[in-house]
Design an enzyme around this catalytic site. Structure first.
Site, PDB file in Angstrom:
ATOM      1  N   THR A 183      -8.554   3.808  -0.980  1.00 13.49           N
ATOM      2  CA  THR A 183      -7.973   3.795  -2.327  1.00 13.49           C
ATOM      3  C   THR A 183      -8.954   4.311  -3.382  1.00 13.49           C
ATOM      4  OG1 THR A 183      -6.727   1.869  -1.640  1.00 13.49           O
ATOM      5  CG2 THR A 183      -6.844   2.270  -3.993  1.00 13.49           C
ATOM      6  N   GLY A 190     -12.938  -3.442  -0.297  1.00 16.40           N
ATOM      7  CA  GLY A 190     -13.530  -4.722   0.075  1.00 16.40           C
ATOM      8  C   GLY A 190     -14.878  -4.533   0.761  1.00 16.40           C
ATOM      9  N   GLU A 208      -1.214  -2.706   2.159  1.00 18.04           N
ATOM     10  CA  GLU A 208      -0.473  -2.324   3.384  1.00 18.04           C
ATOM     11  C   GLU A 208       0.946  -1.899   3.021  1.00 18.04           C
ATOM     12  OE1 GLU A 208      -2.436  -1.977   5.585  1.00 18.04           O
ATOM     13  OE2 GLU A 208      -3.981  -3.495   5.277  1.00 18.04           O
TER      14      GLU A 208
END
Lengths: 699, 699
Positions: free
Chosen positions: B152, B191, B457
């Site tokens: 992302t 993350g 997701e």
């Protein structure tokens, strides 16, 4: 923390730039934004806001740049510093209460003086005698004592009668003993109590000679005025972190037989006569009832603005964010599509945009009704000598009659409006996609702080019982053939008079029919409830779900009706230009038809609409309205006139520089980046280097 | 911080005590709790959990008592320490992956190794060549390098094709240049990247000789392995605080023309031939498609458990909390009523309780289907030589056909299940009244951490387009007269075959008819959508709202069907005693009928039910089911078998000592209470005394 490298500083977002996109958006519509803002708030209020904002922005204490990063203790300390500074500014600039409140709204965080400045002062003022004003209120107004309002207990929320704290009258030395008999008697959730207050108005069960007289307010000192340490036999502290509201020190409080003098029972309405040791009954309990109605009306009015913050942020960002191409787009239509162009985004945001206006107008109407009823009440009081009982047209529009209607109305609308605002904010947050989850979106923290509104001043589920009770009462009166005395009984008797003809509302074609369909559904549900309770004698508990629906239906009717009436009123048609007015009518229709569609089962079971009308409303009319409103979306949120400083949102910036701001906050304001970790599991070290403190102190 | 006075220590909550009430609740029902737990999870899994729990509880690093109080930096540091300790324990005890994951679930917070241990390792494993496994995977498995998965970007979420980061092939020195051309190209939300990772798998647009080949994965070192400082021309850091997930260091990442060797492009599926400088096409792109399906199925399975935590907490607390008397209660029925006895509370909690089981069973079925399809795929691959094209029964149950169905199914169910869980948790939080807002409720923090699941997701709104696309395709195949090849085409052709007879489902009387009504509604909406898109040629964008509804309808059908089929399967009827099984059927009916009632307009417009059936379902059947399930509520949540240590909730304690725990945490664990403020506005001091640091260090 390493400085941002020059090659990073040189980077720009890929085009088209956010500020270009918002410029295009604003060019697409010719809504007179300023005019609309003035219509919503008045010029005076807007100017006041600007004036106060200028002062706040120039004070370092109110710098918001570390708000989202600070932990609870730091946030509380800063909030306390701000509360103090705000008080100083009020004195320095001779601010009125309205200016002071405008400042609070711009700062947009609960502060440790919050309950002192509201409930403590109000209760002392409204429920104290002149003598008590002299002893307590004056000092409180001068901040020589800082107070709070201690009602809720660990084991008792909504049910005030269940409070456990006792205030026992000692006829011997003319004192009260305040006592917490159980752990569940601990006061809990009390704003400003945790660390700040040295006084509390404590709601406690009055006991005289072993006999309970229900909860009454007592002024109790809880901390030393010099050392600020808790007094003996007082256990007090902060209740810990919450989902939001962490700048406030909500507190707990326990008493171990603490004696207070006779004068500390607030005695305007009821008191203990120290000579006879007898209880003196309250003179006018309905005044308190009035205050609650006022507070709830305020919540309705605020709900529009609360939601509008989220809608402003999400609408602006969805006009800037681009994702995917339109699936039907031609080859030559290059680039990704603005998210706001997708109907799935529009159907989430635009009805909420409509709701902001609907709630705002409804709240305004209620405040007005409240003032009218208060005026009538005092006029009635003047005529009290000649008052007579019995049902009759003369009595029907009395102040107390209006107030009873307004009380029920305010319960239902408080419940519905705060639910719409809270749930709507979460919809706005998600409409921002992944970035909505960042604190920098400004929606999450605002939502978290707002959530308690759905619980306080009457839990949103509990309250609906009061609405149902009122509607049932109204139904009984109409069924008895009594004349309609207000709008509620009017729509009920109108329904009854047409019960054997049915309805034929042109909900898509005529706006007044749309309002009438909402009235019809409310009336239908009211008589259904009345049948279940009064004829079939169903248990109250078995009807709670129906009552909840009934209250919601009634409140939706009120919002739709108010929205419609405001748009038709001469002050509106005079103040707004025809184009803006036409757009407002579209927003009205969107709000009403979208609500109708969501609650469709009640509309067709009541016979207010046909199934076909609902299908048409959804697949044709609502979709068409979305298309028509879409080009005006950015200008419409602009009319809410939130300064960037108030929104404190990367995504909602007026100038559209969204990505630059996200990056700046993450890369340059984030103290976590002043830390270097050791990443290996066996090293025995977590942080190699922690310069976060130095970093923060440099800001 | 002053110690708790002895008179406070002596206080107990007013009776009846929470532990007594829960004891009564458990005595009211004879559900075999342990048996039901084993049915849900298997004995093996439960024993594993207990074993791991014992180890975790004995480690100081995992002490949760300051979790709700700590600020972001402290929380992150503790989370990192925990991640390291967990890795050490895995090595020490030789834990399997399942044991390791069980530990993670018990700890219940995202940790800084999270993406290293999932996506980084998985991607290296699945998309790396044996050579790359040797170079990268081995080190990663040994934690010699710590990685993350950087896809992302600041300006690009769901649309992977829109990524801006480039990887340009340099034919001269056989390297790639990784570059961020704009600020919006910054990797974002990644993350484990913010502070922890020293490596990243970077998704970047591959460019060879000026030509783009779409996004591909590249392994890039970003921080020095010794100093952990960012490498030259790499700008990396944490993106700042979020609504939840603050124990994780989601990061940003920018590259300024960073060169990496040829071997750093993960080359199992596609690669650049270093000799010819040509792109070599992927051999099997559908494998990735399979992974996503697996991830989404996991989300469905987890959604049941996620929601069950909230339902457990709220149900136990609502059995302990008492408010008001029942309005119809007799004089002799003293005391306040348990909140769980109010139908308005039951209607909010019990359908969610039913949903926990519904989602759990559906997730289990999907995991099973996934495994079956994988097995068939590999069998098909063996027969690949003799494969033939064309529609025919032979081909219809091929692995890839199953997988296509499962892919669409998993999209719709991921969307619906995570929405049910997220929104359901908020309903549970509010059902706890005011105390739900306290962090000690344990629901708010859990909800906040779970929320991103609705976005990642596949965004829950975006995903529904994939379901619609699949259903439209299936409708076309059925309309063409092709034979049904799976459940989807089966329900569609069944609908068509009865289109001129209509339906007559006994939804209240027969469970199989209830399932059939859900199928009918799905088929109706599918053909409506097909009419709009294929016949009327409506724009895709204008149908998104319909598609969303269609996907929701289809997924609700799947959940209802799965729930029903699990209850009828022989393994269920063998394992569960008749009483528990009968109760499970009631939960099934409550879930299905409550859903039917909420979506009633689609059921009657499709002709799946009459209006009368829906009214009866709501006013009779659902209310009756609530009454019947109510006595078993506490035992049913007990069957979810959450250890108190995992829930970390005052309100959800197994032993019911709710108020004692709330008080203990507020009064004795809360570091804010180690502060004494100066309450006066003009004093120039905020904190007179701040012993919060000393207080925390003493804990």
């Amino acid at each position: 923390m390493a400085p941002t490298p020059s090659w990073v500083k040189a980077l720009k977002p890929s085009g088209p730039q956010g500020h270009e996109l918002l410029k295009q958006e604003r060019a697409k519509s010719n809504i007179a934004v300023e005019k609309l803002s003035e219509f919503l708030f008045t010029k005076k209020v807007i100017e006041r806001k600007r004036r106060v904002l200028e002062i706040l922005e120039s004070e370092e204490t109110f710098d918001k740049s570390q708000n989202y990063f600070a932990g609870r203790i730091d946030r509380f300390e800063i909030a306390l510093a701000r509360a103090k500074k705000l008080r100083q500014l009020k004195v320095k600039h001779g601010w009125t209460l309205k200016e002071f409140r405008a400042a609070g709204e711009l700062i947009s965080e609960p502060g440790p003086y919050g309950l002192h400045e509201s409930m403590f002062l109000i209760t002392l003022h409204d429920q104290g005698t002149p003598e008590q004003h002299e002893i307590f209120l004056k000092k409180a107004e001068n901040y020589e004592i800082i107070g709070c309002y201690a009602q809720t207990e660990l084991g008792h929320g909504s049910n005030v009668r269940g409070l456990e704290t006792t205030a026992t009258w000692n006829s011997g030395d003319k004192t009260f003993t305040i006592h917490s008999p159980h752990l569940t008697a601990s006061k809990w959730w009390i704003g400003s109590l945790g660390l700040t207050a040295n006084y509390a108005v404590v709601m406690a069960q009055l006991i005289i000679d072993g006999k309970p007289y229900g909860p009454h307010p007592f002024v109790v000192q809880i901390r030393d005025l010099e050392t600020h340490e808790p007094l003996e036999n007082v256990h007090v502290g902060d209740i810990g972190p919450k989902f939001g509201y962490n700048t406030m020190d909500n507190g707990f409080l326990l008493f171990n037989k603490v004696k207070i003098p006779h004068v500390n029972m607030l005695a305007k309405f009821s008191r203990v006569d120290p000579n006879t040791n007898k209880y003196v009954r309250p003179s006018s309990p309905s005044l308190v009832y009035g205050t609650l109605t006022w507070v709830r009306s305020t919540i309705v009015l605020q709900a529009g603005g609360v939601l509008a913050r989220g809608v402003t942020i999400a609408t602006r960002y969805c006009a800037i964010r681009r994702q995917f191409q339109d699936r039907d787009a031609q080859e030559w239509e290059r680039g990704e599509n603005q998210v706001l162009n997708y109907t799935m985004v529009q159907i989430r945001l635009l009805p909420l945009l409509a709701a902001t206006f609907a709630l705002h107008f409804t709240g305004q109407s209620m405040m007005q009704l409240y003032q009218e009823s208060q005026m009538k009440m005092s006029r009635d009081a003047g005529k009290a000598g000649s008052a007579q009982r019995g049902a009759g047209p003369e009595e029907t529009h009395s102040g107390s009659d209006l107030l009873a209607d307004l009380h029920a109305t305010s319960c239902g609308l408080k419940s519905l409006a705060s639910s719409i605002a809270a749930e709507g904010l979460e919809v706005c947050r998600r409409a921002c996609g992944g970035h909505g989850y960042s604190s920098f979106s400004g929606i999450g923290p605002w939502y978290a702080d707002y959530l308690p509104t759905t619980t306080w001043e009457g839990d949103n589920y509990m309250l609906t019982q009061q609405v149902a009770r009122y509607l049932l009462k109204s139904a009984r009166s109409v069924l008895k053939g009594e004349m309609p005395t207000n709008d509620t009984t009017h729509i009920l008797s109108n329904y009854l008079s047409r019960a054997d003809m049915g309805a034929a509302f042109d909900v898509i074609g005529k706006d007044e029919d749309l309002v009438a369909a909402f009235a019809w559904r409310t009336a239908y549900l009211t008589f259904e409830a009345s049948k279940h309770r009064d004829e079939q004698k169903k248990a109250w508990n078995d009807l709670l779900v129906d009552f909840y629906r009934l209250s919601k239906a009634h409140s939706q009717y009120l919002i739709v009706k108010n929205f419609y009436e405001v748009l038709r009123s001469s002050s509106t048609t005079n103040e707004l230009d025809p184009e803006t007015l036409a757009l407002m009518h579209k927003l009205f229709r969107l709000y009403a038809l979208n609500t109708l569609e969501q609650e469709s089962s009640e509309f067709y079971t009541s016979g207010a609409t046909t199934v076909r009308q609902i299908v048409l409303a959804r697949t044709n009319t609502v979709m068409k309205l979305l298309k028509e409103i879409r080009p005006h979306a950015v200008r419409l949120v602009d009319a809410w006139d939130f300064p960037d400083w108030q929104l404190d949102s990367s995504l909602g910036r007026y100038d559209g520089r969204v990505y630059e701001d996200m990056f700046h906050r993450a890369s340059e304001l984030n103290p976590l980046n002043a830390i270097t970790v050791d990443p290996y599991p066996d090293s025995g070290v977590t942080f190699k280097k922690d310069e976060s403190r130095e970093f923060k102190s440099k800001l």
